[in-house]
Design an enzyme around this catalytic site. Structure first.
Site, PDB file in Angstrom:
ATOM      1  N   GLU A  54       0.822  -1.209   0.000  1.00 33.41           N
ATOM      2  CA  GLU A  54       0.000   0.000   0.000  1.00 33.41           C
ATOM      3  C   GLU A  54       0.857   1.260   0.000  1.00 33.41           C
ATOM      4  O   GLU A  54       0.526   2.244  -0.663  1.00 33.41           O
ATOM      5  CB  GLU A  54      -0.964   0.006   1.188  1.00 33.41           C
ATOM      6  CG  GLU A  54      -2.081  -1.028   1.089  1.00 33.41           C
ATOM      7  CD  GLU A  54      -2.967  -0.843  -0.135  1.00 33.41           C
ATOM      8  OE1 GLU A  54      -2.951   0.247  -0.752  1.00 33.41           O
ATOM      9  OE2 GLU A  54      -3.682  -1.795  -0.483  1.00 33.41           O
TER      10      GLU A  54
ATOM     11  N   ASP B 133      -9.710   5.866  -2.404  1.00 39.26           N
ATOM     12  CA  ASP B 133      -8.541   6.297  -3.178  1.00 39.26           C
ATOM     13  C   ASP B 133      -9.033   6.892  -4.496  1.00 39.26           C
ATOM     14  O   ASP B 133     -10.232   7.083  -4.685  1.00 39.26           O
ATOM     15  CB  ASP B 133      -7.593   5.118  -3.417  1.00 39.26           C
ATOM     16  CG  ASP B 133      -8.135   4.170  -4.460  1.00 39.26           C
ATOM     17  OD1 ASP B 133      -9.374   4.062  -4.556  1.00 39.26           O
ATOM     18  OD2 ASP B 133      -7.350   3.553  -5.192  1.00 39.26           O
TER      19      ASP B 133
ATOM     20  N   TYR C  27      -6.335   6.886   3.722  1.00 44.39           N
ATOM     21  CA  TYR C  27      -6.512   5.790   2.776  1.00 44.39           C
ATOM     22  C   TYR C  27      -5.816   4.518   3.247  1.00 44.39           C
ATOM     23  O   TYR C  27      -6.425   3.433   3.330  1.00 44.39           O
ATOM     24  CB  TYR C  27      -6.005   6.155   1.371  1.00 44.39           C
ATOM     25  CG  TYR C  27      -5.804   4.893   0.572  1.00 44.39           C
ATOM     26  CD1 TYR C  27      -6.890   4.209   0.059  1.00 44.39           C
ATOM     27  CD2 TYR C  27      -4.530   4.319   0.426  1.00 44.39           C
ATOM     28  CE1 TYR C  27      -6.731   2.995  -0.591  1.00 44.39           C
ATOM     29  CE2 TYR C  27      -4.362   3.123  -0.218  1.00 44.39           C
ATOM     30  CZ  TYR C  27      -5.466   2.456  -0.725  1.00 44.39           C
ATOM     31  OH  TYR C  27      -5.313   1.254  -1.339  1.00 44.39           O
TER      32      TYR C  27
END
Length: 352
Positions: free
Chosen positions: A40, A141, A123
């Site tokens: 991520e 996102d 996020y």
DNA sequence: AAGGCGTGGAG
DNA sequence: TCTCCAAGCCT
């Protein structure tokens, strides 16, 4: 509505190095939080294609968060070189060290706790909580923003419409399989509900998409215009000594290319800065390297010389330790221009 | 709270 | 060549 998307995801999910296989997932296997987090961070503002090889190298070299926490700063920065947004690498290491020393090497499993860690924002906290720990958090996102804007025909421009899109995304998030759902929406945005030329004809959600009904899917989400990028200028000087060692600098920890290796040079400004080499020598001007950053274009004039003895102290990196792969792309470009230059050839032996 | 912060691919 | 933009965060 989420059932249809999860069906699509079960049949079409992309195979990615940080995902568990569908078979393992069906058997109840959870993904490794370290790998979810690492992926991520790397995927922030970065394409899957660019991330893959970096993810494989990082996990090969540092298989656990504790391994990463024990790594030397310069090794992590060198491994990140070329991926961009280098504050991510600095925060990655900070975060790994907090997890290793304050959480016993285990990532916290709630959005709120994750949010306190360096480099983890709204996020990423929601993504890790849902994907790694199966918590029904709202993941928002760029993909989800686009999908929601089209599904509900939100015509207000970003970023102002973000709270509205967050609300819509939250209402769409199911209690069951929230991690798979989050990845499914993002996969949908990345492969079907794309920014340009969305493939509405094969979209599992085409039945309920307001923008498609209105024929405006390609126009959403609207965004405010971006400012034009100014052109800045600068110089770098690339020197080698008799043994082939390169004179380099470690850039300051904050700011552009912070913490990365670079060539000594001037500031970068819109009015051409004065050329002031790091030491007096017969410098050859090799030409210009062009590079575009987020908020300006750069034209960098590259100079080179070869010297017998080292005229100055500094970070001289020997040929055995030097690798252009350790450099950010701009500095790699400057090296490529200098690599074949006559100015860097060894000086002829005297008397020959 | 806007702007700083990389890079490479697509059109 | 030029603009947009990709699984954002930090200050």
């Amino acid at each position: 509505m989420s059932d249809r998307l999860l069906d699509w995801y079960d049949r079409h999910a992309r195979v990615l190095p940080w995902r568990v296989s569908p078979e393992a997932r069906q058997a109840g296997v959870r993904p490794d939080p370290y790998r979810v987090w690492l992926s991520e961070i790397m995927l922030q503002q970065t394409t899957v294609a660019a991330v893959k090889s970096y993810f494989l190298r990082f996990t090969e070299r540092w298989p656990t968060v504790s391994d990463l926490a024990a790594a030397a700063d310069e090794d992590v920065m060198a491994e990140w070189a070329g991926l961009g947004y280098y504050a991510r690498a600095r925060n990655l290491l900070k975060c790994a060290r907090v997890v290793a020393t304050e959480h016993g090497g285990a990532f916290p499993d709630t959005r709120e706790a994750l949010l306190t860690l360096p480099g983890i924002g709204p996020y990423t906290a929601a993504a890790v909580a849902s994907i790694a720990f199966d918590r029904p958090e709202t993941v928002l996102d760029g993909n989800v923003e686009r999908v929601m804007a089209r599904m509900y025909a939100v015509e207000d421009p970003l970023p102002g419409s973000k709270p509205q899109l967050h609300e819509l995304a939250g209402q769409s998030t199911p209690a069951e399989r929230p991690g798979d759902y989050a990845q499914a929406v993002m996969d949908l945005g990345a492969t079907i509900c794309t920014p340009r030329n969305p493939a509405c004809g094969i979209c599992p959600w085409m039945g309920g998409c307001r923008a498609r009904d209105l024929g405006i899917a390609s126009d959403l989400p609207r965004k405010t215009r971006k400012k034009p990028k100014p052109v800045r200028h600068g110089h770098v000087w690339i020197a080698r000594d008799r043994d082939g060692a390169w004179l380099m600098e470690r850039r300051p920890a904050k700011g552009l290319l912070g913490g990365m290796l670079g060539w000594p040079g001037t500031d970068w400004s819109e009015d051409a800065p004065e050329a002031q080499p790091p030491f007096p020598a017969t410098w050859q001007e090799l030409g210009e390297v062009r590079h575009t950053f987020t908020h300006f274009h750069l034209r960098l004039t590259v100079h080179a010389t070869r010297v017998a003895a080292r005229p100055v102290d500094g970070l001289w990196i020997g040929p055995e330790a030097f690798s252009p792969n350790d450099l950010p792309t701009l500095m790699r470009k400057a090296h490529a221009l200098a690599a074949g230059a006559e100015a860097l050839e060894p000086a002829p032996a005297p008397g020959v």
